[in-house]
Design a protein around this motif. Structure first.
Motif, mmCIF file in Angstrom:
data_model
loop_
_atom_site.group_PDB
_atom_site.id
_atom_site.type_symbol
_atom_site.label_atom_id
_atom_site.label_comp_id
_atom_site.label_asym_id
_atom_site.label_seq_id
_atom_site.Cartn_x
_atom_site.Cartn_y
_atom_site.Cartn_z
ATOM 1 N N ASP A 151 11.057 7.472 9.566
ATOM 2 C CA ASP A 151 9.616 7.129 10.173
ATOM 3 C C ASP A 151 9.013 6.231 9.303
ATOM 4 O O ASP A 151 8.288 5.226 10.249
ATOM 5 C CB ASP A 151 9.038 8.488 10.312
ATOM 6 C CG ASP A 151 8.966 9.248 11.379
ATOM 7 O OD1 ASP A 151 8.770 10.370 11.435
ATOM 8 O OD2 ASP A 151 9.755 8.677 12.263
ATOM 9 N N SER A 152 8.673 6.061 8.068
ATOM 10 C CA SER A 152 7.857 5.175 7.426
ATOM 11 C C SER A 152 8.603 3.863 7.758
ATOM 12 O O SER A 152 7.877 2.840 7.669
ATOM 13 C CB SER A 152 7.742 5.591 6.170
ATOM 14 O OG SER A 152 8.943 5.630 5.410
ATOM 15 N N PHE A 153 10.060 3.927 7.579
ATOM 16 C CA PHE A 153 10.512 2.450 7.736
ATOM 17 C C PHE A 153 10.146 1.757 9.067
ATOM 18 O O PHE A 153 9.667 0.905 9.337
ATOM 19 C CB PHE A 153 12.126 2.626 7.629
ATOM 20 C CG PHE A 153 12.880 1.441 8.007
ATOM 21 C CD1 PHE A 153 13.574 1.365 9.287
ATOM 22 C CD2 PHE A 153 12.860 0.190 7.362
ATOM 23 C CE1 PHE A 153 14.192 0.104 9.351
ATOM 24 C CE2 PHE A 153 13.358 -0.962 7.587
ATOM 25 C CZ PHE A 153 14.002 -0.903 8.703
ATOM 26 N N PHE A 154 10.499 2.670 10.234
ATOM 27 C CA PHE A 154 10.228 1.882 11.689
ATOM 28 C C PHE A 154 8.761 1.941 11.851
ATOM 29 O O PHE A 154 8.536 1.036 12.754
ATOM 30 C CB PHE A 154 10.951 2.935 12.662
ATOM 31 C CG PHE A 154 12.512 2.783 12.846
ATOM 32 C CD1 PHE A 154 13.364 3.568 12.413
ATOM 33 C CD2 PHE A 154 12.930 1.550 13.146
ATOM 34 C CE1 PHE A 154 14.721 3.657 12.258
ATOM 35 C CE2 PHE A 154 14.348 1.075 13.351
ATOM 36 C CZ PHE A 154 15.269 2.272 12.956
ATOM 37 N N LEU A 155 7.867 2.718 11.246
ATOM 38 C CA LEU A 155 6.425 2.519 11.745
ATOM 39 C C LEU A 155 5.638 1.917 10.894
ATOM 40 O O LEU A 155 4.817 1.347 11.453
ATOM 41 C CB LEU A 155 5.950 3.967 11.817
ATOM 42 C CG LEU A 155 6.667 4.869 12.933
ATOM 43 C CD1 LEU A 155 5.732 6.241 12.921
ATOM 44 C CD2 LEU A 155 6.135 4.217 14.382
ATOM 45 N N PHE A 156 6.028 1.683 9.578
ATOM 46 C CA PHE A 156 5.095 0.920 8.775
ATOM 47 C C PHE A 156 5.737 -0.382 8.229
ATOM 48 O O PHE A 156 5.337 -1.340 7.869
ATOM 49 C CB PHE A 156 4.655 1.630 7.507
ATOM 50 C CG PHE A 156 3.986 3.094 7.996
ATOM 51 C CD1 PHE A 156 4.215 4.263 7.846
ATOM 52 C CD2 PHE A 156 2.895 2.870 8.926
ATOM 53 C CE1 PHE A 156 3.563 5.322 8.251
ATOM 54 C CE2 PHE A 156 2.223 3.814 9.183
ATOM 55 C CZ PHE A 156 2.333 5.235 8.999
ATOM 56 N N LEU A 157 7.499 -0.335 7.722
ATOM 57 C CA LEU A 157 7.675 -1.287 6.959
ATOM 58 C C LEU A 157 8.218 -2.542 7.731
ATOM 59 O O LEU A 157 8.504 -3.556 7.673
ATOM 60 C CB LEU A 157 8.977 -0.740 6.098
ATOM 61 C CG LEU A 157 8.341 0.071 4.868
ATOM 62 C CD1 LEU A 157 9.528 0.500 4.173
ATOM 63 C CD2 LEU A 157 7.190 -0.973 4.202
ATOM 64 N N LEU A 158 8.758 -2.004 9.174
ATOM 65 C CA LEU A 158 9.477 -2.965 9.971
ATOM 66 C C LEU A 158 8.326 -3.770 10.643
ATOM 67 O O LEU A 158 8.772 -5.138 10.894
ATOM 68 C CB LEU A 158 10.522 -2.356 10.864
ATOM 69 C CG LEU A 158 11.243 -3.207 11.602
ATOM 70 C CD1 LEU A 158 12.267 -3.966 10.616
ATOM 71 C CD2 LEU A 158 12.408 -2.372 12.576
ATOM 72 N N PRO A 159 7.531 -3.344 11.257
ATOM 73 C CA PRO A 159 6.553 -4.300 12.225
ATOM 74 C C PRO A 159 6.296 -5.501 11.517
ATOM 75 O O PRO A 159 6.005 -6.524 12.086
ATOM 76 C CB PRO A 159 5.448 -3.173 12.737
ATOM 77 C CG PRO A 159 6.057 -1.815 12.404
ATOM 78 C CD PRO A 159 7.168 -1.973 11.378
ATOM 79 N N PRO A 160 5.509 -5.320 10.290
ATOM 80 C CA PRO A 160 5.107 -6.805 9.856
ATOM 81 C C PRO A 160 6.403 -7.741 9.457
ATOM 82 O O PRO A 160 5.820 -9.114 9.937
ATOM 83 C CB PRO A 160 4.679 -6.152 8.124
ATOM 84 C CG PRO A 160 4.628 -4.896 8.028
ATOM 85 C CD PRO A 160 5.469 -4.120 9.276
ATOM 86 N N ILE A 161 7.368 -7.537 9.400
ATOM 87 C CA ILE A 161 8.301 -8.414 9.188
ATOM 88 C C ILE A 161 8.603 -9.145 10.497
ATOM 89 O O ILE A 161 8.647 -10.223 10.728
ATOM 90 C CB ILE A 161 9.685 -7.778 8.756
ATOM 91 C CG1 ILE A 161 9.476 -7.071 7.167
ATOM 92 C CG2 ILE A 161 10.736 -8.778 8.606
ATOM 93 C CD1 ILE A 161 10.424 -6.428 6.608
#
Lengths: 734, 195
Positions: A146-156
């Motif tokens: 969850d934290s990957f898909f919701l927080f870490l991936l979008p900015p990149i």
């Protein structure tokens, strides 16, 4: 103070400071790691030895959280309450660790040349994870999906989309989609079926992996990861076409990956799978892709419209960019559409309108924040990849792991070769064999596979899948990532063109563009030029008028006009004569090139802005239009009254124009502002702003003129406020 | 109705055009049907009005010059041969053609000839030089009315300065070619005439 982040080349530092800086950095780094350890130690599993360093200072369990002082009734002078701040504290520490690791990487001499940053970060993560494991004897914190898909991936992905080179992308869009959609299908089916074959061949250990499981696994392992590709390719500087092919493919194959993954997952839950389900699955691919696209378009247009009204609250203008993009991502995730497609489309759509609508500084803020967030995200992802590798859950199986690795490489290579041979017949610019090799070899896997594998429903062999995924990711990032750079040089792949085109090249290429568009019309061939022209006309007629602020529609031209005025004056003063029809030949200053290029790009109905280094994490693309224009270029006093305005603007627009000009005078420096009505006051405001420039060695004139004009400042009441902000900007630029 | 028959393409003509321009048989027939669809007057030749009837060409800033490029000097009509001869410049350069050189003359779609076509869009008086005025005219057409003459003049001066090797204030064809040597002209100036 230099605002611009350092380029990958080491900035000039006296060699004597170097070792001490390194030492300082490493000390800081290890101190942080120790802190992290302490925090890790603080969070119980109970009944374990707390690490001696930090943990002993605090008690972890008591709610009030005071020191164990043997004076129970006295007032606590000093107390420590870790639980109060635990979550944000740890997050900040992780981010700090990641960023320091990144810093250390860039300062560490020869390492950046050999090892890509992603590798170093993963190794740091492995180290930290290992240490934490050793201390706590249990698995370190892993990256939750969850934290990957919701927080870490979008900015990149947002950063990638915002700085995407539009023209190149759309020119190659067919090929990119070809690779992304068909290539991914090919890979998934190929790897899945052959893995199943391998499982059948080794029934003893792998017998309970069904075909669907294999397909599920292959759907997540086959996809090329944009994060990994970005981080490796950005350091490589291959030619733009190759870069956009690999990169575009990695972005767009998300739709296919997501659909196939969810498809196979739902198949696994179904009692049986019929042909109809497969057909529906195919339809879902289309729906997911197009749905993401339209959602992104919608949010992009709304964002552009909102940015039109931000002139009175410029400070929050960048926020809208981020909010709308993130909203588009979240909405499409909510609807199970392709989030990556949505956010990329949103960014691409809103970029040109937002850039025209918001102020220069907001633009810069947007760009900087994007780069910063994506940088942090990427670093965190890689570190967590390393940390999460250290786990209890590994299950190893030689045949499975090795065959997965081999099959990934094999199917990707054959896929690329096959698809390219078909697509080359339709392309103007063929993809050479060397390029194909790099495309195949550059198919790196990354954190997306990693997160997806954790999301699989539990079944006996899940740990095997996790292990295999980790091995594949580590292999591709380390082995392929490290060797691709030497391979590129060995194979003599065409590299990026370093120099920006000259003015002549620009003009002549534009001429050729128009010529080709005309020829295609004559022949009746609806080629690329035709569609580009059509889109540009539609854009100009409807979209720009609706989405861009009214005073901005003339803005770019006026700015450019003023740039040229300034340039003309400088040329005048240097030559100390009237404008010579054949000025002495000297190399074009960058500012002049930018102004000319800006005129051309804005007026010649052309999409292509400039050669922007869109992919670099470490420096903003040199958007010379905004940045360089603001450097202290004025060598000479700009006397606004000398040049009469040739604008053909109608009389009633004058006031509006002059207002916007006055506003601009504070914000951007390169003005010789002149309008028919307020010529004197504006030139004086400019003169007074000149007085605040830092003294330039070649600038003998301003002081004298300042005295005379400073008392004429008063009629202009709007400018002093802007001059203040202008001052700050001035200092920042140094 | 009767005039239609005289405009049908004969085999020998197709062969000649093939030899001259390098187009394939099917490409020639396809382009011929395009030619006839443009030829509203049905007299086997195109006039300037026929070209101007193409809507997108009318909006093209260089529309007039492109149209002029089809008409040989002084004439008002272009027949199919001339039409094909002009279009031959934009045929993609195939790899196997680069090596064989059957005739002494360069094929029409060679890089030099492509660049020469572009050069002639500037050079109206055909003196093999782009003067400052000619450059200004083309710039003005491409840029529109928003830029002042002065600015345009500076741009033109820069352009000439960058290219001018012998200092005569004009751009000759050799200088023009030199400026564009880094640009992939063969690829840019090609239209995929589908087979």
């Amino acid at each position: 103070m230099c605002v611009y982040p350092c380029t990958p080349l080491c900035p000039p530092v006296p060699s004597s400071c170097y070792p001490s800086m390194m030492a300082a950095l490493w000390t800081l780094f290890w101190a942080l790691s120790v802190c992290l350890l302490g925090c890790a130690g603080l969070t119980p599993p109970q009944a374990h030895n707390l690490p001696p360093s930090v943990g002993s200072n605090s008690s972890s369990s008591s709610g009030g959280g005071g020191l164990h002082v043997d004076a129970p009734m006295a007032l606590r002078v000093f107390s420590l309450d870790y639980h109060h701040v635990q979550a944000p504290f740890e997050i900040v520490l992780w981010i700090m660790l990641a960023s320091l690791a990144k810093l250390g990487f860039h300062w560490s001499g020869r390492v950046p040349a050999v090892v890509p940053e992603s590798c170093v970060l993963i190794m740091v993560g492995l180290l930290v994870g290992g240490v934490i494991y050793g201390v706590r004897h249990s698995a370190p914190p892993t990256l939750s999906a969850d934290s990957f898909f919701l927080f870490l991936l979008p900015p990149i992905v947002l950063d990638a989309g915002y700085f995407l080179p539009g023209r190149l992308f759309f020119e190659n869009l067919g090929t990119i989609l070809w690779y992304a959609v068909l290539g991914t299908f090919w890979n998934v089916l190929g790897i899945g079926l052959s893995l199943y074959g391998v499982c059948l061949l080794a029934p003893s250990s792998l017998g309970d992996i069904s075909l669907l499981h294999c397909l599920l696994f292959s759907s997540l392992i086959a996809a090329v990861d944009p994060v990994a590709v970005l981080s490796v390719f950005q350091e490589m500087q291959v030619n733009d076409q190759l870069h956009i092919l690999v990169f575009g493919e990695s972005l767009l194959n998300d739709a296919v990956t997501v659909v196939l993954y969810k498809l196979f997952e739902s198949f696994l839950r179904l009692p049986s799978v019929s042909g109809l389900d497969v057909l529906l699955g195919m339809c879902r691919v289309v729906v997911v892709g197009l749905g993401g696209l339209f959602l992104g378009l919608f949010f992009g247009l709304v964002a552009a419209l909102t940015s039109r009204f931000t002139s009175r609250a410029q400070v929050i203008a960048p926020l809208f960019v981020f909010l709308y993009s993130y909203l588009s991502y979240l909405t499409s995730e909510m609807l199970h559409l392709s989030g990556i497609t949505a956010i990329v489309t949103c960014a691409v759509t809103m970029k040109q309108y937002v850039e025209a609508n918001v102020s220069e500084r907001s633009n810069t803020s947007i760009q900087y924040f994007l780069k910063m967030w994506s940088s942090v995200s990427e670093t965190l992802i890689f570190i967590f990849l390393g940390v999460s590798t250290i786990q209890d859950v590994h299950m190893w199986s030689w045949p499975f792991v090795c065959s997965t690795l081999l099959l990934c490489l094999f199917w990707r290579t054959t896929g690329v070769l096959l698809l390219t041979s078909v697509v080359n017949k339709l392309r103007r610019n063929a993809v050479t064999f060397r390029d194909q090799f790099i495309i195949a070899y550059g198919g790196l896997r990354g954190a997306i596979c990693f997160s997806l594998v954790f999301l699989i429903d539990d079944f006996p062999k899940k740990k095997l899948f996790i292990t295999t995924t980790i091995v594949v990711i580590l292999f591709t990032v380390f082995v392929q990532g490290m060797t691709i750079k030497p391979l590129v040089e060995l194979l003599d792949v065409k590299r990026k063109k370093k120099a920006l085109p000259t003015v002549s090249e620009e003009i002549h290429t534009r001429l050729i563009d128009h010529l080709m568009a005309g020829m295609e019309d004559v022949v009746g061939y609806w080629g690329q030029h035709f569609w580009k022209d059509k889109f540009e006309q539609f854009n100009k007629k409807y979209l720009r008028r609706f989405l861009i602020r009214e005073d901005q529609q003339a803005h770019s031209i006026l700015r450019v006009y003023q740039e040229l005025e300034r340039r003309g004056q400088r040329g005048d003063a240097e030559a100390s004569s009237v404008v010579d029809p054949r000025p002495p030949s000297r190399p074009l200053l960058p500012e002049e090139m930018d102004s000319i290029r800006r005129i051309l790009s804005r007026n010649l109905q052309n999409f292509n802005k400039k050669q922007t280094r869109a992919y670099s994490r470490h420096s903003l693309h040199q958007d010379v239009a905004t940045n360089r224009a603001r450097k202290p270029l004025h060598r000479h006093q700009s006397v606004g009254g000398r040049y009469t305005c040739n604008t053909t603007a109608p009389q009633e627009d004058d006031e509006r124009l002059s207002d916007s000009l006055r506003g601009r005078a504070g914000l951007s420096r390169s003005h010789t502002v002149c309008t028919r009505s307020s010529r004197r006051t504006l030139s004086d405001s400019l003169a007074s702003t000149e007085s605040q420039t830092q003294s330039q060695p070649e600038n003998p004139k301003p002081e004298g003129v300042d005295q005379t004009s400073s008392d004429q400042q008063h009629p202009v009441e709007k400018t002093p406020k802007k001059q203040l902000s202008f001052n700050l900007e001035n200092e920042n630029q140094q | 109705m009767g005039s239609r028959a005289s405009t049908l393409l004969r085999e020998e003509e197709i062969e000649e055009i093939k030899k001259e321009t390098g187009f394939s048989h099917s490409q020639i027939t396809r382009l011929y049907s395009r030619f006839t669809s443009l030829d509203k007057g049905e007299n086997g030749a195109l006039s300037r009005e026929d070209f101007q009837r193409i809507p997108e060409l009318a909006i093209n800033p260089l529309g007039d010059r492109i149209i002029n490029a089809f008409f040989p000097d002084g004439e008002d009509q272009v027949n199919f041969r001339g039409f094909m001869r002009t279009l031959a410049h934009f045929r993609p350069v195939e790899d196997n053609e680069k090596n064989k050189n059957v005739s002494n003359t360069e094929p029409l779609n060679s890089r030099t000839n492509k660049l020469h076509f572009a050069f002639q869009l500037y050079d109206l008086d055909r003196d093999d030089k782009i003067s400052r005025d000619e450059l200004l005219q083309v710039l003005r057409m491409m840029v529109g009315v928003n830029i002042s003459d002065e600015q345009l003049g500076s741009i033109a001066d820069r352009t000439i300065q960058e290219a001018d090797a012998n200092g005569d204030g004009c751009i000759s064809f050799t200088e023009f070619m030199k400026v564009l040597e880094k640009v992939d002209v063969e690829q840019k100036m090609s239209i995929r005439f589908l087979h």
